[in-house]
Design a protein around this motif. Structure first.
Motif, PDB file in Angstrom:
ATOM      1  N   LEU A  22       0.877  -1.185   0.000  1.00  0.00           N
ATOM      2  CA  LEU A  22       0.000   0.000   0.000  1.00  0.00           C
ATOM      3  C   LEU A  22       0.910   1.230   0.000  1.00  0.00           C
ATOM      4  O   LEU A  22       0.895   2.050   0.903  1.00  0.00           O
ATOM      5  CB  LEU A  22      -0.917  -0.024   1.227  1.00  0.00           C
ATOM      6  N   THR A  23       1.698   1.342  -1.038  1.00  0.00           N
ATOM      7  CA  THR A  23       2.823   2.267  -1.045  1.00  0.00           C
ATOM      8  C   THR A  23       2.478   3.701  -1.453  1.00  0.00           C
ATOM      9  O   THR A  23       1.605   3.922  -2.289  1.00  0.00           O
ATOM     10  CB  THR A  23       3.952   1.749  -1.955  1.00  0.00           C
ATOM     11  N   CYS A  24       3.165   4.626  -0.818  1.00  0.00           N
ATOM     12  CA  CYS A  24       3.168   6.028  -1.240  1.00  0.00           C
ATOM     13  C   CYS A  24       4.142   6.218  -2.395  1.00  0.00           C
ATOM     14  O   CYS A  24       4.137   7.256  -3.048  1.00  0.00           O
ATOM     15  CB  CYS A  24       3.616   6.940  -0.093  1.00  0.00           C
ATOM     16  N   GLY A  25       5.037   5.250  -2.576  1.00  0.00           N
ATOM     17  CA  GLY A  25       6.008   5.318  -3.663  1.00  0.00           C
ATOM     18  C   GLY A  25       6.983   6.468  -3.502  1.00  0.00           C
ATOM     19  O   GLY A  25       7.468   6.736  -2.406  1.00  0.00           O
ATOM     20  N   ARG A  26       7.234   7.160  -4.590  1.00  0.00           N
ATOM     21  CA  ARG A  26       8.241   8.232  -4.592  1.00  0.00           C
ATOM     22  C   ARG A  26       8.013   9.316  -3.535  1.00  0.00           C
ATOM     23  O   ARG A  26       8.957   9.748  -2.892  1.00  0.00           O
ATOM     24  CB  ARG A  26       8.346   8.859  -5.976  1.00  0.00           C
ATOM     25  N   ASP A  60      -7.773 -11.016   8.445  1.00  0.00           N
ATOM     26  CA  ASP A  60      -8.612 -10.505   9.539  1.00  0.00           C
ATOM     27  C   ASP A  60      -9.883  -9.913   8.943  1.00  0.00           C
ATOM     28  O   ASP A  60      -9.905  -8.771   8.494  1.00  0.00           O
ATOM     29  CB  ASP A  60      -7.852  -9.452  10.339  1.00  0.00           C
ATOM     30  N   LEU A  61     -10.937 -10.683   8.957  1.00  0.00           N
ATOM     31  CA  LEU A  61     -12.201 -10.259   8.352  1.00  0.00           C
ATOM     32  C   LEU A  61     -12.922  -9.190   9.162  1.00  0.00           C
ATOM     33  O   LEU A  61     -13.834  -8.538   8.663  1.00  0.00           O
ATOM     34  CB  LEU A  61     -13.126 -11.470   8.184  1.00  0.00           C
ATOM     35  N   PHE A  62     -12.525  -8.992  10.418  1.00  0.00           N
ATOM     36  CA  PHE A  62     -13.236  -8.069  11.294  1.00  0.00           C
ATOM     37  C   PHE A  62     -12.616  -6.686  11.355  1.00  0.00           C
ATOM     38  O   PHE A  62     -13.229  -5.759  11.868  1.00  0.00           O
ATOM     39  CB  PHE A  62     -13.343  -8.667  12.703  1.00  0.00           C
ATOM     40  N   HIS A  63     -11.417  -6.534  10.839  1.00  0.00           N
ATOM     41  CA  HIS A  63     -10.778  -5.217  10.859  1.00  0.00           C
ATOM     42  C   HIS A  63     -11.414  -4.339   9.780  1.00  0.00           C
ATOM     43  O   HIS A  63     -11.553  -4.759   8.633  1.00  0.00           O
ATOM     44  CB  HIS A  63      -9.268  -5.334  10.634  1.00  0.00           C
ATOM     45  N   PRO A  64     -11.796  -3.104  10.125  1.00  0.00           N
ATOM     46  CA  PRO A  64     -12.484  -2.256   9.140  1.00  0.00           C
ATOM     47  C   PRO A  64     -11.652  -1.938   7.902  1.00  0.00           C
ATOM     48  O   PRO A  64     -12.212  -1.729   6.831  1.00  0.00           O
ATOM     49  CB  PRO A  64     -12.819  -0.981   9.928  1.00  0.00           C
ATOM     50  N   GLU A  65     -10.328  -1.923   8.011  1.00  0.00           N
ATOM     51  CA  GLU A  65      -9.498  -1.615   6.839  1.00  0.00           C
ATOM     52  C   GLU A  65      -9.546  -2.715   5.787  1.00  0.00           C
ATOM     53  O   GLU A  65      -9.211  -2.471   4.622  1.00  0.00           O
ATOM     54  CB  GLU A  65      -8.047  -1.378   7.255  1.00  0.00           C
ATOM     55  N   THR A  66      -9.949  -3.923   6.180  1.00  0.00           N
ATOM     56  CA  THR A  66     -10.012  -5.047   5.248  1.00  0.00           C
ATOM     57  C   THR A  66     -10.895  -4.710   4.047  1.00  0.00           C
ATOM     58  O   THR A  66     -10.618  -5.124   2.929  1.00  0.00           O
ATOM     59  CB  THR A  66     -10.527  -6.312   5.965  1.00  0.00           C
ATOM     60  N   LYS A  67     -11.935  -3.920   4.280  1.00  0.00           N
ATOM     61  CA  LYS A  67     -12.850  -3.543   3.198  1.00  0.00           C
ATOM     62  C   LYS A  67     -12.340  -2.364   2.386  1.00  0.00           C
ATOM     63  O   LYS A  67     -12.844  -2.089   1.298  1.00  0.00           O
ATOM     64  CB  LYS A  67     -14.218  -3.190   3.782  1.00  0.00           C
ATOM     65  N   LEU A  68     -11.351  -1.639   2.906  1.00  0.00           N
ATOM     66  CA  LEU A  68     -10.901  -0.401   2.276  1.00  0.00           C
ATOM     67  C   LEU A  68      -9.585  -0.522   1.517  1.00  0.00           C
ATOM     68  O   LEU A  68      -9.369   0.191   0.538  1.00  0.00           O
ATOM     69  CB  LEU A  68     -10.746   0.689   3.348  1.00  0.00           C
TER      70      LEU A  68
END
Length: 181
Positions: A22-26, A60-68
């Protein structure tokens, strides 16, 4: 004397490396030397340095970031390691800094960061790292709500979202009273 704490947020392989999950890259890579120099400065000045590192469990299906977001900073993976020179600085000063895991955007959510800062009579947090418009933002809002003075180095925060990054820099100053350097 004002006690300050540098909080290095999520400067890990997955968020910064070209092939990170999930990189910001440069933009993320461009702030590496500034963060490293701030770590050096804070340690030499006997101020406090904290590393707040994102931690997720695989599937981890319960972590909210999983959907994002795609899976990132998964426990036990190379992606969780600090990136580049910042990793070197951590290894050099590991006895002079505090590192902890977080599993929400804010470095305060679900951690003992506030207690650690209060114990040290810290009243100013200096925020650096990634992503400006996600984890740095949420840490800044919590810092504000907890009564800390906030400083953000523009050349030590980055995001994969240029518009979000620029908006948040303005928001730090106009809505949170942050000192922008």
């Amino acid at each position: 004397m004002r006690n300050k704490a540098l909080i290095v947020i999520d400067y890990t392989y997955d968020f910064v490396a070209t092939d990170g999950k999930l990189t910001c890259g440069r933009p993320g890579q461009a702030i590496e030397q500034k963060i490293a120099s701030l770590i050096e400065q804070f340690v030499q000045e006997k101020q406090y340095v904290f590393f707040a590192n994102d931690l997720h469990k695989e599937n981890d299906l319960f972590h909210p970031e999983t959907k994002l977001f795609p899976p990132h900073n998964i426990e036990g993976t190379h992606g969780r390691e600090l990136y580049g020179t910042v990793k070197d600085m951590y290894e050099k000063y590991q006895h002079d800094v505090i590192s902890f895991d977080k599993n929400r955007y804010s470095a305060f959510a679900g951690t003992n960061l506030n207690i650690l800062l209060r114990e040290r009579n810290v009243n100013e947090v200096v925020l650096v790292g990634v992503c400006t418009d996600i984890c740095v933002l949420h840490t800044a809002v919590d810092s504000y709500n907890l009564g800390y003075n906030i400083t953000v180095y523009k050349d030590a925060v980055a995001s994969f979202n240029k518009i979000g990054h620029e908006w948040v820099i303005s928001h730090f100053e106009s809505s949170l009273g942050a000192n922008i350097i």
